[in-house]
Design an enzyme around this catalytic site. Structure first.
Site, PDB file in Angstrom:
ATOM      1  N   LYS A 278       0.886  -1.097   0.061  1.00 28.24           N
ATOM      2  CA  LYS A 278       0.327  -0.058  -0.030  1.00 28.24           C
ATOM      3  C   LYS A 278       0.812   1.399   0.110  1.00 28.24           C
ATOM      4  O   LYS A 278       0.417   2.324  -0.348  1.00 28.24           O
ATOM      5  CB  LYS A 278      -0.929  -0.218   1.041  1.00 28.24           C
ATOM      6  CG  LYS A 278      -2.130  -1.125   1.077  1.00 28.24           C
ATOM      7  CD  LYS A 278      -3.004  -1.086   2.261  1.00 28.24           C
ATOM      8  CE  LYS A 278      -4.151  -2.095   1.730  1.00 28.24           C
ATOM      9  NZ  LYS A 278      -3.560  -3.596   2.055  1.00 28.24           N
TER      10      LYS A 278
HETATM   11  C1  PLP Z   1      -4.340  -4.635   1.293  1.00 30.42           C
HETATM   12  C2  PLP Z   1      -3.399  -5.893   1.301  1.00 30.42           C
HETATM   13  C3  PLP Z   1      -3.862  -6.958   0.160  1.00 30.42           C
HETATM   14  C4  PLP Z   1      -5.058  -6.839  -0.623  1.00 30.42           C
HETATM   15  O1  PLP Z   1      -5.039  -5.734  -1.520  1.00 30.42           O
HETATM   16  P1  PLP Z   1      -6.413  -5.436  -2.256  1.00 30.42           P
HETATM   17  O2  PLP Z   1      -5.890  -4.120  -3.077  1.00 30.42           O
HETATM   18  O3  PLP Z   1      -7.383  -4.977  -1.365  1.00 30.42           O
HETATM   19  O4  PLP Z   1      -6.573  -6.640  -3.155  1.00 30.42           O
HETATM   20  C5  PLP Z   1      -3.160  -8.024   0.025  1.00 30.42           C
HETATM   21  N1  PLP Z   1      -1.876  -8.099   0.905  1.00 30.42           N
HETATM   22  C6  PLP Z   1      -1.348  -7.226   1.657  1.00 30.42           C
HETATM   23  C7  PLP Z   1      -0.293  -7.551   2.403  1.00 30.42           C
HETATM   24  C8  PLP Z   1      -2.172  -6.150   2.110  1.00 30.42           C
HETATM   25  O5  PLP Z   1      -1.899  -5.122   2.923  1.00 30.42           O
END
Ligand code: PLP
Length: 466
Positions: A112
Site C-alpha cells: 500500500k
Molecule cells: C491490502 C493488502 C492486500 C489486498 O489488496 P487489495 O488491493 O485490497 O486487493 C494483500 N496483501 C497485503 C499485505 C495487503 O496489505
C-alpha cells in the site's frame, strides 16, 4: 482525461475532482472515460527507466493537466526515494518461470505504500494550490493505518487521525503508527474492537455538520488515484521480462480487488497480459465467482493473511462495469441487488468474458503454512502469508511457457509468527525499522464515544491549522 462513474449518474470530472471525491455521488466508482494505450514501440521506449521516471510517464495521461509534469516527476522521485531498495519494486526469481515482484520495500513494509506515498503528496499539492485543508480519519485493525499515516505525516494541508482498537493490534502494527510523532498525526486507541472503531468513523462521516466543518476525507482503496499509482509496477515487471514482445501472467493476492484491478489496467493499456490469477485465502467469494458465477456474500473468517479477510471486493465493480459494456444502469442494478440480497446477478456472457482472463484460487491457513515452507525449502525465499497465497496460485494456474509475476504484497517480517511457524525462522525487521521497539510512542486512549472522539479530532485539526 475525464472520469465517469460506474453507475452512470455522477457528472464526469478530471483527475483533481476524482482524487478529492473518492466515491462518486451516485455511489459508483470513477473509471477513465477512455483508456490511454501505448503502442509496442512506446512500451519498449520505457524499458530500463528508473522506477520514479517510469511511474511519472505512465501516470501522466491519467493525471492530465491537474498537475504539471515537473511537479508529478518530483513527487514520484520523493515518494519512491523513500523506498529501501534502489529498484523500488525489485523482481526476484523464485522458480524457473516465476518471479516475485517485491512491493514491500516502503516505509510500512506493505504494497500500500507504493500508492499512498504518492497519494499523500498529490493530496497536499492539490490542496495547497486551492488553499484548502482536509482532515483524514480512518479506522484500522493494523496495516492500512500505518501506510496512511506514513503517507500523510508532515504534509502541510492534511491532518490525520487514526483509530485503532486498544490492545488488539500487534506490537509492530501499533508501533508503526504510534512512533510517528509528526504534529499533524494523531493516534487514538479506542476502548473497543475494530468494528467499534469503524462504526465511529462511519458516524463521523454521517455527522454532516462535523464532516463539512472538518472537511473529512478518506484515503481508502476505492480512490481511483490509488489504483492508478499501482499500474507502473506491473509495467515495470512486465517490461523487464520481455513485454511487449513476450506475454506474461500476473498473480495477485487479493482482498478489495484494488491491486488486481491495477494489473488488469496495465493490460487495458496495451501490455500483453495473458492471464490474471486472483489469489484469496479462505474468504473465497472471488474464487467462487470465477469458478461458477456465484458472487454471494458470506461472513468473514479470520485467517493468517488478515489484509485479505473480506466479505466483498469493492473494486470488482470497475471490472464488472467494463464487462457489462460500460452500462452504468446495468452496473447500478447489479450492485443494488448485491447489496439487497447478498447475491450479484451477472449475465452469463459478461461472466464468461471475465472468466477468460481471470482465474481464481484460494488457500486455507494450513495450505498457506505449507506454501511458506515449500518456498523456503525449494528457493530459499521467505514469503509472508499474503504473498504465499499468490505463489501457490501461480504454481497451480500459470499458463506454461510464459513468465508469471507474483505480487509480493508484504515483507515477511510484518507477519513473523506465521513465517516462524512455517520455517522455524523469525524474519528480522529491515534496517530502517530495526529500532522500532526503542522509539517513543504517542497515542491517546479514549472511550468509544462519538462526542469524545469528534472533540479530539477537532482540537487536533484546530491546533495544526493555527
Ligand atoms: C491490502 C493488502 C492486500 C489486498 O489488496 P487489495 O488491493 O485490497 O486487493 C494483500 N496483501 C497485503 C499485505 C495487503 O496489505
Amino acid at each position: 482525461m475525464r472520469y465517469i462513474s460506474t453507475r452512470g449518474q455522477a457528472a464526469p470530472r478530471g483527475f483533481e475532482g476524482v482524487l478529492l471525491a473518492g466515491l462518486a455521488e451516485d455511489g459508483g466508482l470513477f473509471v477513465p472515460e477512455t483508456w490511454p494505450t501505448l503502442s509496442p514501440a512506446e512500451w519498449r521506449a520505457l524499458r530500463g527507466l528508473p522506477y520514479a521516471e517510469l511511474a511519472a510517464r505512465i501516470l501522466t495521461p491519467f493525471v492530465g493537466d491537474a498537475v504539471a509534469e515537473a511537479d508529478l516527476r518530483r513527487m514520484c522521485d520523493e515518494a519512491y526515494g523513500s523506498f529501501a531498495h534502489p529498484a523500488t519494486t525489485p523482481l526476484v526469481q523464485i522458480a524457473p518461470n516465476t518471479f516475485a515482484l517485491e512491493l514491500f520495500h516502503g516505509p510500512t513494509l506493505a504494497f500500500k505504500d507504493v500508492a499512498l506515498q504518492l497519494l499523500g503528496r498529490l493530496f497536499d499539492h492539490v490542496l495547497a494550490k486551492r488553499g484548502e485543508r482536509i482532515t483524514i480519519v480512518g479506522a484500522t485493525s493494523g496495516d492500512t493505518g500505518s501506510a496512511a499515516i506514513e503517507a500523510c505525516r508532515d504534509r502541510a494541508a492534511i491532518d490525520i487521525t487514526i483509530l485503532h482498537p486498544r490492545g488488539r493490534t500487534s506490537d509492530v502494527q501499533r508501533r508503526q503508527m504510534t512512533t510517528v510523532l509528526s504534529p499533524n498525526v494523531r493516534n487514538i486507541a479506542v476502548e473497543g474492537d475494530f468494528d467499534t472503531c469503524q462504526d465511529l468513523v462511519k458516524a463521523m462521516f454521517a455527522d454532516t455538520p462535523f464532516r463539512t466543518d472538518m472537511r473529512l476525507a478518506a484515503v481508502n482503496s476505492i480512490n481511483w488515484a490509488r489504483i492508478a499509482a499501482q499500474i507502473p509496477y506491473y509495467a515495470y515487471a512486465a517490461l523487464n521480462l520481455g513485454a511487449p514482445d513476450r506475454a506474461v501472467a500476473l498473480a495477485v493476492p487479493t482482498g478489495n480487488f484494488g491491486n488486481v484491478l491495477a494489473a488488469w489496467a496495465v493490460r487495458r493499456m496495451g501490455l500483453p497480459v495473458e492471464r490474471l490469477i486472483v489469489a484469496s485465502n479462505r474468504n473465497d467469494i472471488l474464487t467462487r465467482f470465477f469458478a461458477g458465477n456465484d458472487m454471494s456474500m458470506r461472513a468473514v473468517e479470520p485467517s493468517l493473511s488478515p489484509s485479505m479477510d473480506i466479505a466483498v471486493s469493492s473494486n470488482f465493480e470497475r471490472v464488472l462495469h467494463d464487462a457489462l459494456g460500460r452500462d452504468g444502469a446495468a452496473t447500478d442494478q447489479a450492485m443494488q441487488r448485491f447489496r439487497a440480497t447478498g447475491h450479484m446477478p451477472v449475465p452469463d456472457a459478461a461472466w464468461a468474458e471475465m472468466k477468460n482472463l481471470f482465474h481464481g484460487f484460494s488457500l486455507d491457513d494450513a495450505g498457506t503454512v505449507a506454501e511458506i515452507n515449500r518456498l523456503w525449502r525449494d528457493a530459499g525465499y521467505l514469503a509472508d502469508p499474503h504473498t504465499a497465497c499468490g505463489t501457490a496460485a501461480a504454481a497451480a494456474l500459470a499458463p506454461s511457457g510464459i513468465p508469471v509475476i507474483v505480487a509480493a504484497t508484504a515483507h515477511p517480517a510484518k507477519f513473523p509468527d506465521a513465517v516462524e511457524r512455517a520455517t522455524g525462522i523469525r524474519p528480522p525487521l529491515p534496517r530502517h525499522l530495526a529500532d522500532l521497539y526503542e522509539r517513543p510512542e504517542r497515542f491517546d486512549v479514549l472511550p468509544a464515544d462519538l462526542a469524545t472522539i469528534e472533540a479530539a479530532v477537532r482540537s487536533h485539526a484546530l491546533r495544526n491549522a493555527a
